[in-house]
Design a protein around this motif. Sequence first.
Motif, PDB file in Angstrom:
ATOM      1  N   HIS A 167       0.828  -1.212   0.000  1.00  0.00           N
ATOM      2  CA  HIS A 167       0.000   0.000   0.000  1.00  0.00           C
ATOM      3  C   HIS A 167       0.860   1.259   0.000  1.00  0.00           C
ATOM      4  O   HIS A 167       0.396   2.342   0.327  1.00  0.00           O
ATOM      5  CB  HIS A 167      -1.025  -0.007   1.145  1.00  0.00           C
ATOM      6  N   LEU A 168       2.123   1.106  -0.458  1.00  0.00           N
ATOM      7  CA  LEU A 168       3.010   2.246  -0.617  1.00  0.00           C
ATOM      8  C   LEU A 168       3.445   2.365  -2.082  1.00  0.00           C
ATOM      9  O   LEU A 168       3.694   1.358  -2.747  1.00  0.00           O
ATOM     10  CB  LEU A 168       4.256   2.083   0.260  1.00  0.00           C
ATOM     11  N   ASP A 169       3.562   3.597  -2.545  1.00  0.00           N
ATOM     12  CA  ASP A 169       4.059   3.846  -3.889  1.00  0.00           C
ATOM     13  C   ASP A 169       5.523   3.427  -3.990  1.00  0.00           C
ATOM     14  O   ASP A 169       6.264   3.431  -2.994  1.00  0.00           O
ATOM     15  CB  ASP A 169       3.916   5.332  -4.215  1.00  0.00           C
ATOM     16  N   ALA A 170       5.945   3.080  -5.206  1.00  0.00           N
ATOM     17  CA  ALA A 170       7.336   2.684  -5.411  1.00  0.00           C
ATOM     18  C   ALA A 170       8.305   3.770  -4.983  1.00  0.00           C
ATOM     19  O   ALA A 170       9.405   3.480  -4.501  1.00  0.00           O
ATOM     20  CB  ALA A 170       7.552   2.315  -6.874  1.00  0.00           C
ATOM     21  N   SER A 171       7.903   5.024  -5.124  1.00  0.00           N
ATOM     22  CA  SER A 171       8.775   6.133  -4.721  1.00  0.00           C
ATOM     23  C   SER A 171       8.959   6.204  -3.213  1.00  0.00           C
ATOM     24  O   SER A 171       9.882   6.854  -2.718  1.00  0.00           O
ATOM     25  CB  SER A 171       8.205   7.465  -5.222  1.00  0.00           C
ATOM     26  N   GLN A 172       8.097   5.520  -2.465  1.00  0.00           N
ATOM     27  CA  GLN A 172       8.166   5.482  -1.006  1.00  0.00           C
ATOM     28  C   GLN A 172       8.728   4.159  -0.493  1.00  0.00           C
ATOM     29  O   GLN A 172       8.690   3.903   0.710  1.00  0.00           O
ATOM     30  CB  GLN A 172       6.769   5.699  -0.414  1.00  0.00           C
ATOM     31  N   GLY A 173       9.249   3.337  -1.389  1.00  0.00           N
ATOM     32  CA  GLY A 173       9.781   2.048  -0.993  1.00  0.00           C
ATOM     33  C   GLY A 173       8.805   0.910  -1.132  1.00  0.00           C
ATOM     34  O   GLY A 173       9.106  -0.222  -0.744  1.00  0.00           O
TER      35      GLY A 173
END
Length: 313
Positions: A167-173
Amino acid sequence: MLRVYAHRRAGPLSFWYERPEMNYAAFDRGPGYFMRFAGKANYRGPFDLEGVPLLDYRGDIGRQYNPIAIAQYGLARFNAWTDSGDTADRTAWIGAANWLARSMRANRLGVKVWMHDFDWPYRQPLEAPWYSGLAQGSGLSLLIRAAQTTTDPRYAVAAHLAFEPLHLDASQGGVLVTDANHDMWIEEYIVDPPTHILNGFIWALWGVYDYAHWSGRAEAFQIWESCVATLAKRVADFDTGWWSLYESPDGTREMLASRYYHTLHITQLNVMYRLTGIDAFSACADRFQSYLDRPSHRALAFGRKAIFKLRHY
């Protein structure tokens, strides 16, 4: 390359190339996974001393732990155990679940994931350590079944942790990508630009489905619904009119699915229809099956795929 692809049952690809089959028992309120993975349950090894499968890629890579393979081997043996109650099957899936529960590590942004500790050739070479939305989803599916079936609290703790990248964007890991059309994807490989690998997206999405229904978390249901909407809207992008694509077309080179992955797409889309009731999934599965049934299409796909492998990766 010829040695690897000509001897799939004995070589480093032997784990992956089974016959994709839906597990109908999973839709009758049973605990099993949505695909049978009967071939994976019969994997002959190698294994480590604790019975956790290793994949032998040979060459410079050698024998490695692959988190996706470990999760799917565990799911395969879990299915076998639910059918037979055999102690050996239970021991095997418990061993895989234990490895998953203890093996997550922080990525460069501090998010816990399962790492692949070997380089892998792709459009952009994946340099160790790398992580995958497919690994997170498949691992999550096994941990949830372990949590439901045992009293060991480690599996629930690890399942909650494994969901975080989903549930996190790729930019956030994390492993999510929202494209210019505001469509949400789970990425098998975290590369830029994203490639939207179809089979990895669907397998990972089943982990979100399992987690949403097990945990009841609203954000898990939201991700499931958003990704289902993406798949329903964009599944036609993977249809060439005579065969399926492995990944979303990007306007440059077109990566056809191998026969195995084309057959896998059919099975996965039929599972998605059973989970959602969305007609677009069964209709696409039927089209893909009609392509598979035609010898000329199979021959053309084989030739085109072989040329792609020789030219690229």
